[in-house]
Design an enzyme around this catalytic site. Sequence first.
Site, mmCIF file in Angstrom:
data_model
loop_
_atom_site.group_PDB
_atom_site.id
_atom_site.type_symbol
_atom_site.label_atom_id
_atom_site.label_comp_id
_atom_site.label_asym_id
_atom_site.label_seq_id
_atom_site.Cartn_x
_atom_site.Cartn_y
_atom_site.Cartn_z
ATOM 1 N N CYS A 82 -38.207 -22.017 -15.376
ATOM 2 C CA CYS A 82 -39.106 -22.299 -16.515
ATOM 3 C C CYS A 82 -39.695 -20.994 -17.068
ATOM 4 O O CYS A 82 -38.977 -20.159 -17.575
ATOM 5 C CB CYS A 82 -40.180 -23.312 -16.124
ATOM 6 S SG CYS A 82 -41.038 -24.015 -17.544
ATOM 7 N N HIS A 190 -36.595 -27.800 -14.592
ATOM 8 C CA HIS A 190 -37.235 -27.799 -13.277
ATOM 9 C C HIS A 190 -36.325 -28.457 -12.248
ATOM 10 O O HIS A 190 -36.350 -29.674 -12.103
ATOM 11 C CB HIS A 190 -38.570 -28.542 -13.344
ATOM 12 C CG HIS A 190 -39.613 -27.796 -14.110
ATOM 13 N ND1 HIS A 190 -40.452 -26.893 -13.518
ATOM 14 C CD2 HIS A 190 -39.916 -27.783 -15.429
ATOM 15 C CE1 HIS A 190 -41.247 -26.362 -14.432
ATOM 16 N NE2 HIS A 190 -40.940 -26.884 -15.608
ATOM 17 N N GLU A 192 -36.694 -28.590 -9.178
ATOM 18 C CA GLU A 192 -37.511 -29.240 -8.137
ATOM 19 C C GLU A 192 -37.981 -30.621 -8.569
ATOM 20 O O GLU A 192 -38.507 -31.377 -7.764
ATOM 21 C CB GLU A 192 -38.703 -28.346 -7.778
ATOM 22 C CG GLU A 192 -39.857 -28.297 -8.776
ATOM 23 C CD GLU A 192 -39.630 -27.398 -9.990
ATOM 24 O OE1 GLU A 192 -38.486 -26.942 -10.193
ATOM 25 O OE2 GLU A 192 -40.607 -27.155 -10.732
#
Lengths: 211, 252
Positions: A82, A190, A192
Amino acid sequence: MTDVAIVDYGMGNLRSVYQAVRKVAPDLSVQVTDKAAAIAAASRVIFPGQGAMPDCMHEMDARGLRQAVLDAAHNKPFLGICIGLQMLFEHSTEGNVPGLGVLPGKVVRFASELNDGQGNKLKVPHMGWNEVHHAQHVIWSGIDQNARFYFVHSYYVQPRDTGIVQATSDYPQPFVCAVARDNLFAVQFHPEKSAAAGLQLLQNFINWNPV
Amino acid sequence: MLAKRIIPCLDVTAGRVVKGVSFVELRDAGDPVEIAKRYDDQGADELTFLDITASSDDRSIIFHIIEKVAEQVFIPLTVGGGVREVQDVRNLLNAGADKVSINTSAVVNPQLVADASARYGSQCIVVAIDAKQVAPGKWEVFTHGGRKATGLDTVEWARKMQSLGAGEILLTSMDQDGQKRGFDLALTRAVTDALEIPVIASGGVGNLQHLADGVKLGGADAVLAASIFHFGEYTVQQAKQFMAQQGIEVRL
């Protein structure tokens, strides 16, 4: 010695990055750190980021982490996420600040009044799950072409060297959402927070041994 | 292109997921961690937890729930309920929330939205608005779980929240909530057309057509539902397949 250092410069929440790395690499030592020495000592480095780029640059420098991040970006497996992707470039129009200058190019904002061509407004921030059209790289192993990843951002990178582009997404025009050079890989989305595809990408990063 | 999101919503009190009708008459729906995992398996795009605990004694329960969910579920998690100050935002983010939803406190203290988004970024600040129709094409903002009128116009309020740094609006129709007659589409359309930031439609979903209508007719960027998923009427996957058949882009 730490296997994976997650760089913490005080911007945003790194717990989800930590949790996701622990999930794919339960046997590795993973550390969220704001210490330059810990970044220097780690085998691989994840450089995340949330918030506005001027604040991120400021907070990173306030903690004296610039040189450690630059060194890691040049000499060990390095994953930007990001704002951690955006900060690698030379300049951002967000607050008109210089970035780290590791990669040539700039960071620009999505235009306002975007639409999808069918009369529907496209909102900024670009938030949600979008398709990623990726190139060939070991980091994409086991990830379907056009797999969806979770994005939330209003700015995107424009590399001057198109040779580093590893993936694009569409909103509605194609924009670059992943780049790679030598030991460095960086993504706008992202991983994650991108369910199975995101965990696969993190797993591939953990297994990656760039020459 | 960007997919429209389907967001199951878990109203949590005293460690259990419950569901009410028009903000009252609570019914038990199960354990929040188990439910969260089930929705993740079904392909939910995000999860929203609303802590509707009345007693401040029970406030800490939500942190444990979020911590447990965040260890196992790798999609965005939004948590709301009882957020009064920047420190509350911080605590929820530290527990594993990706976004924090602010409702009553945004009205009581709009500066909270500005401060929280300046500190943690707009991407993690959702402003929740409970709206009730007061005239044709006009909706008033209510707070305190729908009990208190504010005199604020919903469209104007949503614009103000956007300007203060909200990254997203979670828009609930109090008239439709729990009624299973579908979203208030006029309300959804009015707010989404007025904003640059994404709008999540909420309140009233009773079947899959309602979800599709929220996107196609209401213009919502995401749709939120609770009871149709909690009580096993539909899976998230069924909802996505239905929407895809209607030409809506979803993550399958």
